[in-house]
Enzyme design. Structure first.
Site, PDB file in Angstrom:
ATOM      1  N   VAL A 174      31.729   9.264  -2.878  1.00 14.89           N
ATOM      2  CA  VAL A 174      31.856   9.226  -4.179  1.00 14.89           C
ATOM      3  C   VAL A 174      29.322  10.144  -3.851  1.00 14.89           C
ATOM      4  CG1 VAL A 174      30.962   9.371  -6.614  1.00 14.89           C
ATOM      5  CG2 VAL A 174      32.038   8.172  -5.573  1.00 14.89           C
TER       6      VAL A 174
ATOM      7  N   ASP B 245      25.661  -0.416   5.114  1.00 13.02           N
ATOM      8  CA  ASP B 245      24.834  -1.080   3.301  1.00 13.02           C
ATOM      9  C   ASP B 245      25.297  -2.564   4.072  1.00 13.02           C
ATOM     10  OD1 ASP B 245      24.028  -0.805   0.589  1.00 13.02           O
ATOM     11  OD2 ASP B 245      26.544  -1.372   0.439  1.00 13.02           O
TER      12      ASP B 245
ATOM     13  N   ALA C  61      24.813   9.525  -2.049  1.00  7.84           N
ATOM     14  CA  ALA C  61      26.105   9.395  -2.199  1.00  7.84           C
ATOM     15  C   ALA C  61      26.316   8.064  -1.559  1.00  7.84           C
ATOM     16  CB  ALA C  61      26.733   9.978  -1.748  1.00  7.84           C
ATOM     17  N   LYS C  62      27.539   7.687  -2.162  1.00  9.04           N
ATOM     18  CA  LYS C  62      28.203   6.447  -1.765  1.00  9.04           C
ATOM     19  C   LYS C  62      29.151   6.134  -1.243  1.00  9.04           C
ATOM     20  CE  LYS C  62      25.867   1.659  -1.396  1.00  9.04           C
ATOM     21  NZ  LYS C  62      24.192   1.424  -1.081  1.00  9.04           N
ATOM     22  N   GLY C  63      29.896   5.026  -0.810  1.00  7.91           N
ATOM     23  CA  GLY C  63      31.300   4.583  -0.151  1.00  7.91           C
ATOM     24  C   GLY C  63      31.084   3.344   0.745  1.00  7.91           C
TER      25      GLY C  63
END
Ligand code: NAD
Length: 413
Positions: free
Chosen positions: A57, A143, A102-104
């Site tokens: 995202v 992460d 953002a992050k995934g």
């Protein structure tokens, strides 16, 4: 309990209100810019196929390319990734980095995969993201459940597709591939710098200041070791398997050696094993939650004895817990400030990569400290001037900076 995305939207709406912005701006900030949901089929070592769900995202690119970690965890879902992407936009703004958020993530338990399976999963997931990631577009980092090796596989997959080496597509890479000195412990070091600022500003001084840390992964283990090395007494630690406590002090370096051998700190011989979740009620001055979101809740917040909480993890404290802790006068250093050291050194890594000129560890640490101290001061002064919580102060500053960029750029067409 409401999910993290619902909690994040409520908080955002409140901040937009506090800043006197119109509802259109709340709507703008509450809709991520781009959402990708991909199937990640993997041939397992057994020869059978399994399929995992992957997400990326991009919340915003108003202040620069999108930036944010990749999480491998069974609880990963789209709402969690949306919330964490929003937090990344805020975090980059707080530290004044020229990035959006953002992050995934992939919904998978990496501990159950062999190294080869993990590599195949990472490469297939990366392949799906190739059109949208890139050093000028969206830059992943480690992460929960991912590390420098996973970043190396992402970099390699992306580079092979392009036909040339593109180290800038990820940060948190191994140093041998263009990673930065000090990146691995940067989140924890930044968190410790915030704690030092808080102790100074609160005039909190006593002969032996004690610390408890939840989570002994990247953030928790380094935070415990750095605090120990600075002369603080680490009295309790936990991981997903259990918790240990010793009021006389625990050496986290020794615990780290056990974790390397057995995979857990549970049953560490020089401390007492205690129920995992009783870590929060241990007698200590400073608590560092460094595991996952929604850990400090209305149920356990009344038992917390710490005077300072430094949120190494993202969103570890629920709104209900926040209110209870405020009534107990606990000083909270909120996530978007306390754990922004990781993305800050990721930024240094990106800058060093762009220049192909690498800094010493000393320079990384000094520059990190300057940025963390400035960010802390800014948040603390809004907290004092406007008489709002440290969390609201941090969110007000971050949202204010993003909104300024949105207004300056306008809407195209
Ligand atoms: P990690 O996977 O390296 O470690 C997570 C640790 O938490 C593990 O030790 C695990 O056993 C433990 N854990 C999980 N559930 C637990 C529970 N219920 N009780 C106690 N321990 C539990 O992950 P990490 O990279 O250290 O990330 C931790 C937190 O910090 C996450 O919220 C992450 O988003 C945040 N964060 C990480 C970075 C980074 O650079 N790695 C940067 C900013 C924020």
């Amino acid at each position: 309990m409401e999910n993290l995305w619902a909690q994040s939207l409520k908080r955002l709406e409140r901040i937009v209100d506090m800043l006197g912005l119109d509802g259109g701006m709340f709507k703008y900030l509450s809709v991520p810019r781009k959402i990708q949901e991909v199937a990640v089929p993997v041939e397992m070592d057994s020869g059978k196929m399994d399929v995992f769900s992957g997400y990326r995202v991009i919340h915003s690119i108003n202040r620069g390319p999108a930036k944010g970690g990749i999480r491998y965890h069974p609880q990963v879902d789209l709402d969690e990734i949306k919330a964490l992407a929003l937090l990344m936009s805020l975090k980059c703004a707080i530290a004044n980095l020229p990035f959006g958020g953002a992050k995934g993530g992939v919904s998978v338990d990496p501990a159950k995969l062999s190294a080869r399976e993990l590599e195949r999963l990472t490469r297939r997931y990366t392949f799906e993201l190739i059109p949208t990631i890139g050093p000028e577009k969206d830059i992943p980092a480690p992460d929960v459940g991912t590390n420098a090796q996973v970043m190396a596989w992402i970099m390699d997959t992306y580079s092979i597709d392009k036909g040339y080496a593109v180290p800038g597509v990820v940060t948190g890479k191994p140093i041998a591939l263009g990673g930065s000195q000090g990146r691995e412990e940067a989140t924890s070091r930044g968190c410790v710098y915030c704690i030092l600022s808080a102790l100074k500003i609160l005039n909190y001084d006593k002969p032996c200041i004690t610390v408890a840390v939840q989570g002994f992964g990247n953030v928790g283990s380094y935070a415990a070791m750095i605090m120990h090395d600075l002369g603080f007494r680490v009295v309790a630690l936990s991981d997903v398997y259990g918790a240990i406590a010793n009021p006389k002090g625990i050496d986290p370096h020794k615990v780290g050696q056990q974790v390397k051998k057995t995979g857990t700190l549970d049953r560490y011989p020089e401390a007492e094993s205690i129920p995992r979740d009783s870590l929060f009620s241990v007698d200590c001055d400073i608590l560092i939650p460094a595991a996952l979101e929604n850990q400090i809740t209305g149920d356990n917040a009344p038992d917390i004895k710490a005077k300072i909480i430094a949120e190494g993890a993202n969103a570890p404290t629920t709104q209900e817990a926040d209110e209870i802790l405020a009534s107990k006068d606990v000083f909270i250093i909120p996530d978007i400030l306390a754990n922004s050291g990781g993305v800050t050194v990721s930024y240094f890594e990106w800058v060093q990569g762009n220049y192909a000129y690498f800094w010493s560890k000393r320079k990384v640490d000094i520059t990190l400290r300057e940025i963390m101290d400035k960010a802390f001061e800014e948040v603390y002064s809004i907290h004092k001037d406007k008489k709002v919580s440290m969390r609201d102060a941090a969110h007000q500053i971050a949202v204010g900076k993003i909104v300024e960029a949105v207004k300056l750029r306008g809407i195209y067409p």
